[in-house]
Design a protein around this motif. Structure first.
Motif, PDB file in Angstrom:
ATOM      1  N   SER A   1      -0.933  -3.162 -14.104  1.00  0.00           N
ATOM      2  CA  SER A   1      -1.065  -4.266 -15.067  1.00  0.00           C
ATOM      3  C   SER A   1       0.206  -5.088 -15.174  1.00  0.00           C
ATOM      4  O   SER A   1       0.180  -6.249 -15.590  1.00  0.00           O
ATOM      5  N   SER A   2       1.335  -4.500 -14.817  1.00  0.00           N
ATOM      6  CA  SER A   2       2.609  -5.221 -14.871  1.00  0.00           C
ATOM      7  C   SER A   2       3.423  -4.887 -13.628  1.00  0.00           C
ATOM      8  O   SER A   2       3.213  -3.854 -12.983  1.00  0.00           O
ATOM      9  N   LEU A   3       4.357  -5.759 -13.309  1.00  0.00           N
ATOM     10  CA  LEU A   3       5.174  -5.578 -12.114  1.00  0.00           C
ATOM     11  C   LEU A   3       6.528  -4.980 -12.477  1.00  0.00           C
ATOM     12  O   LEU A   3       7.093  -5.296 -13.530  1.00  0.00           O
ATOM     13  N   PRO A   4       7.083  -4.146 -11.593  1.00  0.00           N
ATOM     14  CA  PRO A   4       8.430  -3.620 -11.821  1.00  0.00           C
ATOM     15  C   PRO A   4       9.470  -4.718 -11.614  1.00  0.00           C
ATOM     16  O   PRO A   4       9.165  -5.794 -11.074  1.00  0.00           O
ATOM     17  N   ALA A   5      10.685  -4.442 -11.991  1.00  0.00           N
ATOM     18  CA  ALA A   5      11.739  -5.458 -11.921  1.00  0.00           C
ATOM     19  C   ALA A   5      12.030  -5.898 -10.487  1.00  0.00           C
ATOM     20  O   ALA A   5      12.475  -7.025 -10.260  1.00  0.00           O
ATOM     21  N   TRP A   6      11.786  -5.024  -9.524  1.00  0.00           N
ATOM     22  CA  TRP A   6      12.146  -5.342  -8.140  1.00  0.00           C
ATOM     23  C   TRP A   6      11.084  -6.158  -7.402  1.00  0.00           C
ATOM     24  O   TRP A   6      11.292  -6.548  -6.250  1.00  0.00           O
ATOM     25  N   LEU A   7       9.953  -6.454  -8.054  1.00  0.00           N
ATOM     26  CA  LEU A   7       8.869  -7.180  -7.391  1.00  0.00           C
ATOM     27  C   LEU A   7       8.360  -8.290  -8.299  1.00  0.00           C
ATOM     28  O   LEU A   7       8.090  -8.062  -9.479  1.00  0.00           O
ATOM     29  N   THR A   8       8.225  -9.497  -7.750  1.00  0.00           N
ATOM     30  CA  THR A   8       7.746 -10.638  -8.528  1.00  0.00           C
ATOM     31  C   THR A   8       6.413 -11.136  -7.972  1.00  0.00           C
ATOM     32  O   THR A   8       6.019 -10.806  -6.849  1.00  0.00           O
ATOM     33  N   GLU A   9       5.741 -11.955  -8.766  1.00  0.00           N
ATOM     34  CA  GLU A   9       4.501 -12.574  -8.315  1.00  0.00           C
ATOM     35  C   GLU A   9       4.753 -13.439  -7.076  1.00  0.00           C
ATOM     36  O   GLU A   9       3.920 -13.510  -6.172  1.00  0.00           O
ATOM     37  N   GLU A  10       5.917 -14.083  -7.042  1.00  0.00           N
ATOM     38  CA  GLU A  10       6.259 -14.928  -5.895  1.00  0.00           C
ATOM     39  C   GLU A  10       6.410 -14.089  -4.627  1.00  0.00           C
ATOM     40  O   GLU A  10       6.001 -14.510  -3.532  1.00  0.00           O
ATOM     41  N   ASP A  11       7.002 -12.898  -4.762  1.00  0.00           N
ATOM     42  CA  ASP A  11       7.134 -12.002  -3.611  1.00  0.00           C
ATOM     43  C   ASP A  11       5.756 -11.640  -3.051  1.00  0.00           C
ATOM     44  O   ASP A  11       5.511 -11.701  -1.841  1.00  0.00           O
ATOM     45  N   ILE A  12       4.867 -11.258  -3.943  1.00  0.00           N
ATOM     46  CA  ILE A  12       3.531 -10.838  -3.521  1.00  0.00           C
ATOM     47  C   ILE A  12       2.778 -12.004  -2.897  1.00  0.00           C
ATOM     48  O   ILE A  12       2.031 -11.835  -1.929  1.00  0.00           O
ATOM     49  N   GLN A  13       2.990 -13.198  -3.446  1.00  0.00           N
ATOM     50  CA  GLN A  13       2.302 -14.378  -2.930  1.00  0.00           C
ATOM     51  C   GLN A  13       2.647 -14.635  -1.469  1.00  0.00           C
ATOM     52  O   GLN A  13       1.791 -15.042  -0.675  1.00  0.00           O
TER      53      GLN A  13
ATOM     54  N   GLY B   1      13.418   5.990  -5.134  1.00  0.00           N
ATOM     55  CA  GLY B   1      12.399   4.971  -4.927  1.00  0.00           C
ATOM     56  C   GLY B   1      11.132   5.532  -4.329  1.00  0.00           C
ATOM     57  O   GLY B   1      11.029   6.719  -4.012  1.00  0.00           O
ATOM     58  N   HIS B   2      10.154   4.650  -4.174  1.00  0.00           N
ATOM     59  CA  HIS B   2       8.871   5.031  -3.599  1.00  0.00           C
ATOM     60  C   HIS B   2       8.862   4.682  -2.107  1.00  0.00           C
ATOM     61  O   HIS B   2       9.834   4.958  -1.423  1.00  0.00           O
ATOM     62  N   HIS B   3       7.789   4.067  -1.631  1.00  0.00           N
ATOM     63  CA  HIS B   3       7.664   3.843  -0.189  1.00  0.00           C
ATOM     64  C   HIS B   3       8.478   2.642   0.293  1.00  0.00           C
ATOM     65  O   HIS B   3       9.094   2.690   1.358  1.00  0.00           O
ATOM     66  N   PHE B   4       8.487   1.564  -0.483  1.00  0.00           N
ATOM     67  CA  PHE B   4       9.167   0.341  -0.043  1.00  0.00           C
ATOM     68  C   PHE B   4      10.589   0.312  -0.601  1.00  0.00           C
ATOM     69  O   PHE B   4      10.958  -0.554  -1.400  1.00  0.00           O
ATOM     70  N   ILE B   5      11.407   1.243  -0.136  1.00  0.00           N
ATOM     71  CA  ILE B   5      12.751   1.408  -0.703  1.00  0.00           C
ATOM     72  C   ILE B   5      13.655   0.220  -0.392  1.00  0.00           C
ATOM     73  O   ILE B   5      14.595  -0.057  -1.146  1.00  0.00           O
ATOM     74  N   GLN B   6      13.408  -0.499   0.687  1.00  0.00           N
ATOM     75  CA  GLN B   6      14.254  -1.649   1.005  1.00  0.00           C
ATOM     76  C   GLN B   6      14.092  -2.756  -0.024  1.00  0.00           C
ATOM     77  O   GLN B   6      14.986  -3.597  -0.181  1.00  0.00           O
ATOM     78  N   GLN B   7      12.965  -2.772  -0.746  1.00  0.00           N
ATOM     79  CA  GLN B   7      12.770  -3.743  -1.816  1.00  0.00           C
ATOM     80  C   GLN B   7      13.072  -3.137  -3.183  1.00  0.00           C
ATOM     81  O   GLN B   7      13.627  -3.795  -4.054  1.00  0.00           O
ATOM     82  N   GLU B   8      12.711  -1.903  -3.342  1.00  0.00           N
ATOM     83  CA  GLU B   8      12.908  -1.250  -4.631  1.00  0.00           C
ATOM     84  C   GLU B   8      14.372  -0.893  -4.876  1.00  0.00           C
ATOM     85  O   GLU B   8      14.856  -0.933  -6.011  1.00  0.00           O
ATOM     86  N   ASN B   9      15.094  -0.564  -3.826  1.00  0.00           N
ATOM     87  CA  ASN B   9      16.490  -0.152  -3.961  1.00  0.00           C
ATOM     88  C   ASN B   9      17.333  -0.841  -2.888  1.00  0.00           C
ATOM     89  O   ASN B   9      17.942  -0.183  -2.034  1.00  0.00           O
ATOM     90  N   PRO B  10      17.374  -2.177  -2.899  1.00  0.00           N
ATOM     91  CA  PRO B  10      18.013  -2.917  -1.803  1.00  0.00           C
ATOM     92  C   PRO B  10      19.516  -2.674  -1.691  1.00  0.00           C
ATOM     93  O   PRO B  10      20.050  -2.655  -0.580  1.00  0.00           O
ATOM     94  N   GLN B  11      20.201  -2.502  -2.808  1.00  0.00           N
ATOM     95  CA  GLN B  11      21.648  -2.308  -2.743  1.00  0.00           C
ATOM     96  C   GLN B  11      21.997  -1.017  -2.011  1.00  0.00           C
ATOM     97  O   GLN B  11      22.868  -0.991  -1.135  1.00  0.00           O
ATOM     98  N   GLU B  12      21.307   0.064  -2.355  1.00  0.00           N
ATOM     99  CA  GLU B  12      21.584   1.351  -1.724  1.00  0.00           C
ATOM    100  C   GLU B  12      21.222   1.324  -0.240  1.00  0.00           C
ATOM    101  O   GLU B  12      21.982   1.799   0.609  1.00  0.00           O
ATOM    102  N   VAL B  13      20.058   0.757   0.077  1.00  0.00           N
ATOM    103  CA  VAL B  13      19.628   0.704   1.474  1.00  0.00           C
ATOM    104  C   VAL B  13      20.584  -0.153   2.298  1.00  0.00           C
ATOM    105  O   VAL B  13      20.994   0.231   3.401  1.00  0.00           O
TER     106      VAL B  13
END
Length: 502
Positions: A384-396, A475-487
């Motif tokens: 129902s809501s997006l986490p901080a690391w993902l935006t509607e624009e990203d998904i678009q 992070g979960h599966h998409f760690i390059q987006q969820e945790n970009p600084q660490e990756v």
């Protein structure tokens, strides 16, 4: 002759007297196979007679073509023949730089033209083959011409046709078919292009004028590459403008500009030196990680170092196909198994818009095993809501790309898993012999299920990848987006640890 009373009528008229004589002696006792033999012999005789007639007509046309009264005109010779042409402008794809493009344009000139089947050749129909005098050792390859029919009102059609030179019409030793021989200026048009300027007629010849004209690009310049050790061949296509290329240079990753020389036509060549610095670091995630593993397996000499995310290098089973192994571990509800059936996943995905499909996959938090009789896409939750690391624009961005292409392409990766298993048989038991850093999210379902956590952190993984560093990140599966600084930090650390040879 009751049985073959109509034999001669069936066979048709023939100038072959021996065939007529054989037919006359056929009686009721004759075998049917004899009639077939007579048909065949009569057909051969008729073909020979037609060939002689055609040769005489060509000789007459040649005399007319070279008549002094026609020296101010060019001619189109309309020949229905399966000539073999040398392809000069279609081959291999990459990025090279053309330094200069040139060629004279304008001014009506004289020559001949025939037609050939370019659909069969695979080059389209707005093309022409040129005689040696026009092809100029291939230097005119890619040039464009405008051709018009003149002086024969009964055969000529109004207007002109524009074609691109793609082939050579080779010289012939046959005196009755020498229109491509020097010094003749001859074109072999495709049939559709010929019929734009002239009607088909028994004489099959009309006088014409032609001139060089600018070419028009269709989709941009294309480069086709032929790569061998210490040799690079580049074919330049769809240039536009003058059409023909007069100079080409190539630049490697770690070189200056290297002059290429003309091989033939618009094929340009150079020897060694262009490929210095060709090795690279490779970073892959999920299916990209699979590609990275395989590249490092097939060509370790091309990989300086590999950073892979989320999907480890699993050993190939010598007896069990990949999908069967996955089925044994996860069952029929696993997404990999459901995706095997062509069209099934596409049909299920179609119940949702592209934005929703992408949200479901990008935000997977539950396990990836659907209950019995439930489609995997229906099983995935829609957040129902997006986490901080993902935006509607990203998904678009993702949604728009898949809306253009559909999902069949990526789904076919899953459907080719067993084929990949078969093709990897020669590498059974092989190890990854390049430096590797492997990262995976601590909340990734793939990490938490099927014994993957134990495998990644155990000795077997390191035995398959001797120079291995494993990093578990948050992070979960998409760690390059969820945790970009660490990756990103881990990738940069790996590059510093394994510098490229200078």
């Amino acid at each position: 002759m009751p049985k073959f009373a109509n034999a001669f009528a069936l066979l048709g008229e023939s100038e072959s007297e021996d065939v007529k004589e054989l037919i006359e002696v056929v009686d009721e006792r004759a075998d049917v196979s004899l009639l077939e033999a007579l048909k065949k012999k009569n057909a051969i005789a008729k073909k020979e007679a037609d060939a002689k007639k055609e040769a005489k007509e060509r000789e007459r046309l040649q005399r007319e073509i070279h008549s002094p009264t026609r020296e101010l005109h060019t001619w189109i010779l309309f020949v229905m023949a399966n000539s073999q042409f040398v392809p000069a402008c279609i081959m291999f794809i990459a990025n090279i730089v053309i330094i200069n493009v040139g060629g004279a344009i304008g001014g009506w000139l004289n020559g001949h033209v025939a037609f050939y089947d370019t659909n069969e050749q695979g080059y389209g129909v707005e093309t022409t083959a040129l005689s040696s005098a026009l092809f100029n050792n291939g230097q005119t390859c890619g040039a464009c011409f405008e051709v018009t029919c003149v002086d024969v009102p009964k055969l000529c059609l109004p207007g002109t046709t524009k074609v691109t030179a793609t082939n050579l019409c080779p010289p012939s030793k046959n005196a009755s078919a020498n229109w491509c021989n020097p010094p003749s200026k001859h074109f072999d048009l495709s049939q559709p292009m010929f019929l734009k300027i002239a009607k088909f007629a028994a004489a099959r010849i009309v006088p014409t004028h032609f001139q060089r004209v600018p070419c028009f690009e269709r989709g941009g310049i294309k480069f086709y590459l032929g790569v061998r050790p210490n040799f690079l061949l580049v074919l330049v296509d769809d240039v536009g403008g003058a059409g023909d290329v007069v100079d080409v240079k190539v630049k490697g990753l770690s070189t200056g500009w290297i002059q290429m020389t003309r091989n033939w036509g618009q094929n340009w060549q150079t020897g060694g030196g262009w490929d210095k610095g060709r090795n690279a670091y490779v970073v892959g995630h999920d299916w990209g990680a699979v590609a990275g593993w395989n590249l490092s397996l097939f060509r370790p000499d091309r990989v300086i170092g590999l950073v892979n995310l989320s999907v480890p290098y699993f050993p190939r089973s010598p007896t069990t196909k990949t999908t069967e192994a996955i089925r044994q571990i996860f069952g029929e509800g696993c997404h990999v198994i459901q995706f095997q059936e062509p069209g099934r996943a596409e049909k299920a995905f179609a119940r949702y818009d592209y934005m929703t499909v992408m949200k479901k996959f990008l935000l997977i938090t539950n396990n990836m095993i659907a209950p019995p009789d439930m489609e995997f896409i229906d099983y995935l939750e829609t957040q129902s809501s997006l986490p901080a690391w993902l935006t509607e624009e990203d998904i678009q961005v993702f949604a728009e790309k898949f809306e253009e292409s559909g999902f069949t392409g990526p789904l076919n990766y899953y459907r080719s898993m067993d084929l990949t298993w078969e093709l990897l048989a020669p590498w059974q038991g092989s190890k990854i012999m390049v430096p590797v850093k492997f990262m995976i999210g601590d909340k990734d379902f793939g990490f938490k299920s099927g014994g993957t956590s134990e495998f990644v952190q155990g000795d077997e993984f390191r035995s398959l990848v001797p120079d291995l560093e494993v990093v578990i990140v948050g992070g979960h599966h998409f760690i390059q987006q969820e945790n970009p600084q660490e990756v990103s930090s881990q990738i940069l650390s790996f590059l510093r640890q394994h510098p490229a040879d200078q």
